[in-house]
Design a protein around this motif. Structure first.
Motif, PDB file in Angstrom:
ATOM      1  N   SER A   1       1.439   5.939  10.900  1.00  0.00           N
ATOM      2  CA  SER A   1       1.074   4.741  10.131  1.00  0.00           C
ATOM      3  C   SER A   1      -0.388   4.811   9.713  1.00  0.00           C
ATOM      4  O   SER A   1      -1.260   5.088  10.546  1.00  0.00           O
ATOM      5  CB  SER A   1       1.297   3.475  10.970  1.00  0.00           C
ATOM      6  OG  SER A   1       2.663   3.202  11.103  1.00  0.00           O
ATOM      7  N   LEU A   2      -0.638   4.556   8.433  1.00  0.00           N
ATOM      8  CA  LEU A   2      -1.994   4.462   7.910  1.00  0.00           C
ATOM      9  C   LEU A   2      -2.258   2.993   7.601  1.00  0.00           C
ATOM     10  O   LEU A   2      -1.512   2.373   6.836  1.00  0.00           O
ATOM     11  CB  LEU A   2      -2.144   5.301   6.639  1.00  0.00           C
ATOM     12  CG  LEU A   2      -1.789   6.792   6.743  1.00  0.00           C
ATOM     13  CD1 LEU A   2      -1.942   7.467   5.381  1.00  0.00           C
ATOM     14  CD2 LEU A   2      -2.650   7.492   7.789  1.00  0.00           C
ATOM     15  N   VAL A   3      -3.313   2.428   8.194  1.00  0.00           N
ATOM     16  CA  VAL A   3      -3.586   0.998   8.065  1.00  0.00           C
ATOM     17  C   VAL A   3      -4.954   0.779   7.413  1.00  0.00           C
ATOM     18  O   VAL A   3      -5.962   1.343   7.860  1.00  0.00           O
ATOM     19  CB  VAL A   3      -3.552   0.292   9.441  1.00  0.00           C
ATOM     20  CG1 VAL A   3      -3.799  -1.204   9.286  1.00  0.00           C
ATOM     21  CG2 VAL A   3      -2.223   0.552  10.145  1.00  0.00           C
TER      22      VAL A   3
ATOM     23  N   TYR B   1       0.855  -1.189   0.000  1.00  0.00           N
ATOM     24  CA  TYR B   1       0.000   0.000   0.000  1.00  0.00           C
ATOM     25  C   TYR B   1       0.891   1.239   0.000  1.00  0.00           C
ATOM     26  O   TYR B   1       1.671   1.442   0.934  1.00  0.00           O
ATOM     27  CB  TYR B   1      -0.895  -0.035   1.243  1.00  0.00           C
ATOM     28  CG  TYR B   1      -1.670   1.227   1.525  1.00  0.00           C
ATOM     29  CD1 TYR B   1      -2.302   1.949   0.500  1.00  0.00           C
ATOM     30  CD2 TYR B   1      -1.810   1.702   2.829  1.00  0.00           C
ATOM     31  CE1 TYR B   1      -3.017   3.097   0.759  1.00  0.00           C
ATOM     32  CE2 TYR B   1      -2.539   2.854   3.109  1.00  0.00           C
ATOM     33  CZ  TYR B   1      -3.143   3.548   2.073  1.00  0.00           C
ATOM     34  OH  TYR B   1      -3.863   4.695   2.337  1.00  0.00           O
TER      35      TYR B   1
ATOM     36  N   GLN C   1       0.391  -7.649   9.684  1.00  0.00           N
ATOM     37  CA  GLN C   1       1.327  -6.623  10.159  1.00  0.00           C
ATOM     38  C   GLN C   1       2.505  -6.398   9.205  1.00  0.00           C
ATOM     39  O   GLN C   1       3.665  -6.419   9.604  1.00  0.00           O
ATOM     40  CB  GLN C   1       1.826  -6.979  11.561  1.00  0.00           C
ATOM     41  CG  GLN C   1       0.711  -6.965  12.597  1.00  0.00           C
ATOM     42  CD  GLN C   1       1.229  -7.178  14.002  1.00  0.00           C
ATOM     43  OE1 GLN C   1       2.135  -7.961  14.224  1.00  0.00           O
ATOM     44  NE2 GLN C   1       0.642  -6.482  14.956  1.00  0.00           N
TER      45      GLN C   1
ATOM     46  N   TRP D   1     -12.348   4.671   6.335  1.00  0.00           N
ATOM     47  CA  TRP D   1     -10.892   4.819   6.432  1.00  0.00           C
ATOM     48  C   TRP D   1     -10.321   5.584   5.247  1.00  0.00           C
ATOM     49  O   TRP D   1      -9.296   6.255   5.384  1.00  0.00           O
ATOM     50  CB  TRP D   1     -10.216   3.438   6.544  1.00  0.00           C
ATOM     51  CG  TRP D   1     -10.418   2.571   5.341  1.00  0.00           C
ATOM     52  CD1 TRP D   1     -11.410   1.666   5.136  1.00  0.00           C
ATOM     53  CD2 TRP D   1      -9.617   2.558   4.162  1.00  0.00           C
ATOM     54  NE1 TRP D   1     -11.287   1.095   3.900  1.00  0.00           N
ATOM     55  CE2 TRP D   1     -10.190   1.614   3.274  1.00  0.00           C
ATOM     56  CE3 TRP D   1      -8.467   3.255   3.757  1.00  0.00           C
ATOM     57  CZ2 TRP D   1      -9.656   1.356   2.020  1.00  0.00           C
ATOM     58  CZ3 TRP D   1      -7.938   2.996   2.509  1.00  0.00           C
ATOM     59  CH2 TRP D   1      -8.531   2.052   1.655  1.00  0.00           C
TER      60      TRP D   1
ATOM     61  N   ASN E   1      -0.916  -3.810   3.896  1.00  0.00           N
ATOM     62  CA  ASN E   1      -2.100  -2.985   4.198  1.00  0.00           C
ATOM     63  C   ASN E   1      -1.770  -1.796   5.111  1.00  0.00           C
ATOM     64  O   ASN E   1      -2.640  -1.261   5.781  1.00  0.00           O
ATOM     65  CB  ASN E   1      -3.222  -3.830   4.805  1.00  0.00           C
ATOM     66  CG  ASN E   1      -2.910  -4.346   6.195  1.00  0.00           C
ATOM     67  OD1 ASN E   1      -1.776  -4.766   6.476  1.00  0.00           O
ATOM     68  ND2 ASN E   1      -3.901  -4.338   7.064  1.00  0.00           N
ATOM     69  N   ARG E   2      -0.495  -1.387   5.100  1.00  0.00           N
ATOM     70  CA  ARG E   2      -0.128  -0.190   5.874  1.00  0.00           C
ATOM     71  C   ARG E   2       1.003   0.564   5.180  1.00  0.00           C
ATOM     72  O   ARG E   2       1.759  -0.015   4.397  1.00  0.00           O
ATOM     73  CB  ARG E   2       0.279  -0.560   7.298  1.00  0.00           C
ATOM     74  CG  ARG E   2       1.648  -1.203   7.426  1.00  0.00           C
ATOM     75  CD  ARG E   2       1.908  -1.611   8.872  1.00  0.00           C
ATOM     76  NE  ARG E   2       0.913  -2.560   9.306  1.00  0.00           N
ATOM     77  CZ  ARG E   2       0.356  -2.588  10.528  1.00  0.00           C
ATOM     78  NH1 ARG E   2       0.729  -1.714  11.434  1.00  0.00           N
ATOM     79  NH2 ARG E   2      -0.555  -3.482  10.832  1.00  0.00           N
ATOM     80  N   THR E   3       1.065   1.845   5.490  1.00  0.00           N
ATOM     81  CA  THR E   3       2.142   2.677   4.966  1.00  0.00           C
ATOM     82  C   THR E   3       2.479   3.732   6.008  1.00  0.00           C
ATOM     83  O   THR E   3       1.665   4.015   6.896  1.00  0.00           O
ATOM     84  CB  THR E   3       1.739   3.334   3.629  1.00  0.00           C
ATOM     85  OG1 THR E   3       2.904   3.847   2.982  1.00  0.00           O
ATOM     86  CG2 THR E   3       0.726   4.455   3.810  1.00  0.00           C
ATOM     87  N   ASN E   4       3.671   4.296   5.932  1.00  0.00           N
ATOM     88  CA  ASN E   4       4.097   5.331   6.886  1.00  0.00           C
ATOM     89  C   ASN E   4       4.305   6.660   6.168  1.00  0.00           C
ATOM     90  O   ASN E   4       4.962   6.708   5.121  1.00  0.00           O
ATOM     91  CB  ASN E   4       5.405   4.929   7.570  1.00  0.00           C
ATOM     92  CG  ASN E   4       5.240   3.725   8.472  1.00  0.00           C
ATOM     93  OD1 ASN E   4       4.213   3.560   9.130  1.00  0.00           O
ATOM     94  ND2 ASN E   4       6.250   2.864   8.516  1.00  0.00           N
TER      95      ASN E   4
ATOM     96  N   HIS F   1      -7.683   8.417   5.769  1.00  0.00           N
ATOM     97  CA  HIS F   1      -6.332   8.360   5.200  1.00  0.00           C
ATOM     98  C   HIS F   1      -6.049   9.597   4.347  1.00  0.00           C
ATOM     99  O   HIS F   1      -4.970  10.188   4.430  1.00  0.00           O
ATOM    100  CB  HIS F   1      -6.152   7.093   4.362  1.00  0.00           C
ATOM    101  CG  HIS F   1      -5.964   5.861   5.184  1.00  0.00           C
ATOM    102  ND1 HIS F   1      -5.324   4.740   4.708  1.00  0.00           N
ATOM    103  CD2 HIS F   1      -6.317   5.558   6.458  1.00  0.00           C
ATOM    104  CE1 HIS F   1      -5.309   3.812   5.660  1.00  0.00           C
ATOM    105  NE2 HIS F   1      -5.918   4.295   6.724  1.00  0.00           N
TER     106      HIS F   1
END
Length: 200
Positions: free
Chosen positions: A52-54, A8, A36, A76, A40-43, A80
């Protein structure tokens, strides 16, 4: 040949592998979904440091990444996009890319893989990267390709050393390494691709 996971809004170290000129890149489509990770996450760099966006997922019992469904119980996408706007609206190039980047959050894709692929295609377009994307046809635990599926950890810092570049809040919290490529895009604009090619 390199085998990469699909993330992501991938981080800079992912892009530095993706752009290697002499290597064919294949994205893994048939792996089980590992929890984890950056799938499905980015910083990003928020006003209070690393954020962190999850993307929330539905726990349907299906284990394949390409069958992992996104949950829309909460909005979300709005959250985001608001976080990204708040983080980067005063960056040098945010307004230049804003409308095209916002398209990432316009549609509700059912599957996480499809959402990430659409987001990647938009990023490649903004970065002016013309690269053919190929996918695996089945899962292979052993592969002759350079296997980078487990290379990027959401829990550990990247081992790569990247040059510092301008970040809005760096005077407050210092330079933060290996964020989402959107941090690079909004801060460096058209210079982003030059930076990425130098980081290979």
């Amino acid at each position: 040949m390199q085998l990469l996971p699909l993330f992501y809004l991938p981080n800079i170290s992912w892009f530095s592998e993706f752009l290697k000129k002499d290597s064919e890149v294949i994205l893994e489509k048939f792996e089980n979904f590992p929890k984890q990770t950056f799938r499905n996450r980015t910083n990003i760099y928020g006003a209070n440091g690393k954020l962190s966006l999850v993307i929330p997922i539905n726990h349907t019992g299906k284990r394949l990444y390409k069958e992992t469904e996104i949950s829309y119980a909460e909005n979300w996408q709005k959250q985001h996009w608001k976080s990204i706007k708040n983080a980067y609206q005063s960056s040098p190039y945010f307004e230049f890319y804003e409308d095209r980047f916002a398209k990432i959050y316009e549609n509700q894709e059912q599957y996480l893989f499809d959402f990430n692929l659409k987001a990647l295609e938009i990023l490649l377009n903004l970065l002016k990267i013309d690269q053919n994307i190929q996918f695996t046809e089945k899962y292979e635990a052993e592969t002759s390709a350079l296997d980078l599926r487990q290379e990027f950890s959401a829990k550990k810092e990247s081992k790569k050393n990247f040059e510092n570049y301008y970040q809005i809040f760096s005077e407050k919290y210092g330079f933060i390494y290996d964020l989402s490529v959107c941090d690079l895009l909004f801060n460096l604009g058209p210079e982003s691709l030059i930076y990425l090619r130098k980081s290979i």
